[in-house]
Design a protein around this motif. Structure first.
Motif, PDB file in Angstrom:
ATOM      1  N   HIS A   1     -13.430 -50.186 -13.593  1.00 19.42           N
ATOM      2  CA  HIS A   1     -14.470 -50.570 -14.543  1.00 19.42           C
ATOM      3  C   HIS A   1     -14.272 -49.796 -15.840  1.00 19.42           C
ATOM      4  N   GLU A   2     -14.032 -50.518 -16.917  1.00 18.84           N
ATOM      5  CA  GLU A   2     -13.911 -49.931 -18.251  1.00 18.84           C
ATOM      6  C   GLU A   2     -12.999 -48.714 -18.290  1.00 18.84           C
ATOM      7  N   GLY A   3     -11.834 -48.833 -17.694  1.00 16.96           N
ATOM      8  CA  GLY A   3     -10.849 -47.755 -17.726  1.00 16.96           C
ATOM      9  C   GLY A   3     -11.075 -46.645 -16.720  1.00 16.96           C
ATOM     10  N   GLY A   4     -12.084 -46.772 -15.904  1.00 24.75           N
ATOM     11  CA  GLY A   4     -12.368 -45.768 -14.888  1.00 24.75           C
ATOM     12  C   GLY A   4     -12.743 -46.449 -13.590  1.00 24.75           C
ATOM     13  N   THR A   5     -13.611 -45.814 -12.843  1.00 24.45           N
ATOM     14  CA  THR A   5     -14.014 -46.329 -11.535  1.00 24.45           C
ATOM     15  C   THR A   5     -15.529 -46.339 -11.424  1.00 24.45           C
ATOM     16  N   LEU A   6     -16.055 -47.467 -10.971  1.00 21.57           N
ATOM     17  CA  LEU A   6     -17.457 -47.543 -10.601  1.00 21.57           C
ATOM     18  C   LEU A   6     -17.502 -47.311  -9.100  1.00 21.57           C
ATOM     19  N   LEU A   7     -18.081 -46.197  -8.703  1.00 16.30           N
ATOM     20  CA  LEU A   7     -18.128 -45.771  -7.307  1.00 16.30           C
ATOM     21  C   LEU A   7     -19.521 -46.054  -6.773  1.00 16.30           C
ATOM     22  N   ASN A   8     -19.593 -46.818  -5.681  1.00 19.06           N
ATOM     23  CA  ASN A   8     -20.862 -47.159  -5.037  1.00 19.06           C
ATOM     24  C   ASN A   8     -20.851 -46.634  -3.610  1.00 19.06           C
ATOM     25  N   VAL A   9     -21.929 -45.973  -3.226  1.00 22.85           N
ATOM     26  CA  VAL A   9     -22.089 -45.485  -1.858  1.00 22.85           C
ATOM     27  C   VAL A   9     -23.420 -46.027  -1.344  1.00 22.85           C
ATOM     28  N   ALA A  10     -23.358 -46.777  -0.245  1.00 22.67           N
ATOM     29  CA  ALA A  10     -24.577 -47.339   0.355  1.00 22.67           C
ATOM     30  C   ALA A  10     -24.695 -46.875   1.795  1.00 22.67           C
ATOM     31  N   ASN A  11     -25.906 -46.502   2.171  1.00 29.12           N
ATOM     32  CA  ASN A  11     -26.222 -46.144   3.554  1.00 29.12           C
ATOM     33  C   ASN A  11     -26.979 -47.323   4.144  1.00 29.12           C
ATOM     34  N   VAL A  12     -26.434 -47.929   5.192  1.00 30.46           N
ATOM     35  CA  VAL A  12     -27.062 -49.109   5.787  1.00 30.46           C
ATOM     36  C   VAL A  12     -27.377 -48.853   7.258  1.00 30.46           C
ATOM     37  N   GLY A  13     -28.401 -49.562   7.753  1.00 34.15           N
ATOM     38  CA  GLY A  13     -28.783 -49.435   9.154  1.00 34.15           C
ATOM     39  C   GLY A  13     -29.856 -48.402   9.405  1.00 34.15           C
ATOM     40  N   VAL A  14     -30.475 -47.905   8.350  1.00 34.28           N
ATOM     41  CA  VAL A  14     -31.513 -46.882   8.481  1.00 34.28           C
ATOM     42  C   VAL A  14     -32.798 -47.524   8.991  1.00 34.28           C
ATOM     43  N   SER A  15     -33.422 -46.892   9.965  1.00 38.79           N
ATOM     44  CA  SER A  15     -34.718 -47.359  10.454  1.00 38.79           C
ATOM     45  C   SER A  15     -35.807 -46.807   9.539  1.00 38.79           C
ATOM     46  N   MET A  16     -36.291 -47.645   8.636  1.00 42.63           N
ATOM     47  CA  MET A  16     -37.316 -47.194   7.688  1.00 42.63           C
ATOM     48  C   MET A  16     -38.684 -47.027   8.359  1.00 42.63           C
ATOM     49  N   ARG A  17     -38.816 -47.491   9.596  1.00 38.85           N
ATOM     50  CA  ARG A  17     -40.076 -47.291  10.325  1.00 38.85           C
ATOM     51  C   ARG A  17     -40.150 -45.906  10.954  1.00 38.85           C
ATOM     52  N   ASP A  18     -38.997 -45.224  11.016  1.00 37.50           N
ATOM     53  CA  ASP A  18     -38.917 -43.900  11.632  1.00 37.50           C
ATOM     54  C   ASP A  18     -39.079 -42.838  10.539  1.00 37.50           C
ATOM     55  N   ARG A  19     -40.186 -42.111  10.571  1.00 37.22           N
ATOM     56  CA  ARG A  19     -40.467 -41.093   9.551  1.00 37.22           C
ATOM     57  C   ARG A  19     -39.338 -40.080   9.434  1.00 37.22           C
ATOM     58  N   ASP A  20     -38.810 -39.617  10.574  1.00 40.91           N
ATOM     59  CA  ASP A  20     -37.740 -38.626  10.544  1.00 40.91           C
ATOM     60  C   ASP A  20     -36.473 -39.192   9.888  1.00 40.91           C
ATOM     61  N   GLU A  21     -36.158 -40.455  10.172  1.00 40.87           N
ATOM     62  CA  GLU A  21     -34.975 -41.062   9.546  1.00 40.87           C
ATOM     63  C   GLU A  21     -35.161 -41.205   8.044  1.00 40.87           C
ATOM     64  N   ARG A  22     -36.367 -41.535   7.627  1.00 43.05           N
ATOM     65  CA  ARG A  22     -36.615 -41.638   6.177  1.00 43.05           C
ATOM     66  C   ARG A  22     -36.390 -40.289   5.497  1.00 43.05           C
ATOM     67  N   LEU A  23     -36.849 -39.198   6.128  1.00 42.92           N
ATOM     68  CA  LEU A  23     -36.633 -37.860   5.567  1.00 42.92           C
ATOM     69  C   LEU A  23     -35.147 -37.501   5.583  1.00 42.92           C
ATOM     70  N   LEU A  24     -34.472 -37.840   6.674  1.00 43.08           N
ATOM     71  CA  LEU A  24     -33.036 -37.598   6.757  1.00 43.08           C
ATOM     72  C   LEU A  24     -32.298 -38.378   5.669  1.00 43.08           C
TER      73      LEU A  24
END
Length: 142
Positions: free
Chosen positions: A95-118
């Motif tokens: 991207h524009e002479g460099g790199t567009l770096l994307n990091v996504a975390n998938v599969g998180v249980s948003m109903r789990d309070r501890d996972e949301r904090l993690l």
């Protein structure tokens, strides 16, 4: 799901090398990692305060194409209770002479309070790691 994105003014193959250089990580594995599908390693960090997570993570490389994509599993061990099991998808796009770096975390249980904090802690660590990647590359400039 969370996403961390950063533009780094270096080509994707150099960003790839820096992302996989443990000196750019907040917490590095005990030995160098081999980037092949099926490779596994462990990371140890401090426990996530106020949650069941111990700070121990098991990581496996699920897919890798140098300079384009890296997909890993992330299992956050817990005591007591079930671990959190996510995937981390990292893409490197020219991207524009460099790199567009994307990091996504998938599969998180948003109903789990501890996972949301993690997730919040992991996202902060990932942002710090991307800062370390950029610094590592900038130090390497002639």
């Amino acid at each position: 799901m969370t996403r961390v994105q950063r533009y780094i003014p270096h080509p994707p193959h150099r960003v790839w090398d820096a992302v996989l250089d443990p000196t750019s990580w907040w917490e590095a594995p005990e030995r160098p990692i081999e980037v092949v599908v099926g490779a596994r390693f462990d990371l140890e960090t401090v426990p996530i305060v106020g949650t069941r997570f111990t700070g121990a993570f098991e990581v496996e490389i699920l897919d890798a194409l140098r300079g384009e994509r890296l997909r890993t599993s992330l299992v956050a061990l817990a005591q007591p209770g079930s671990p959190a099991e996510w995937e981390r998808h990292t893409t490197f796009r020219e991207h524009e002479g460099g790199t567009l770096l994307n990091v996504a975390n998938v599969g998180v249980s948003m109903r789990d309070r501890d996972e949301r904090l993690l997730l919040r802690a992991v996202k902060d660590i990932q942002e710090w790691e991307l800062h370390g990647v950029a610094e590592l590359l900038d130090r390497a400039r002639p």
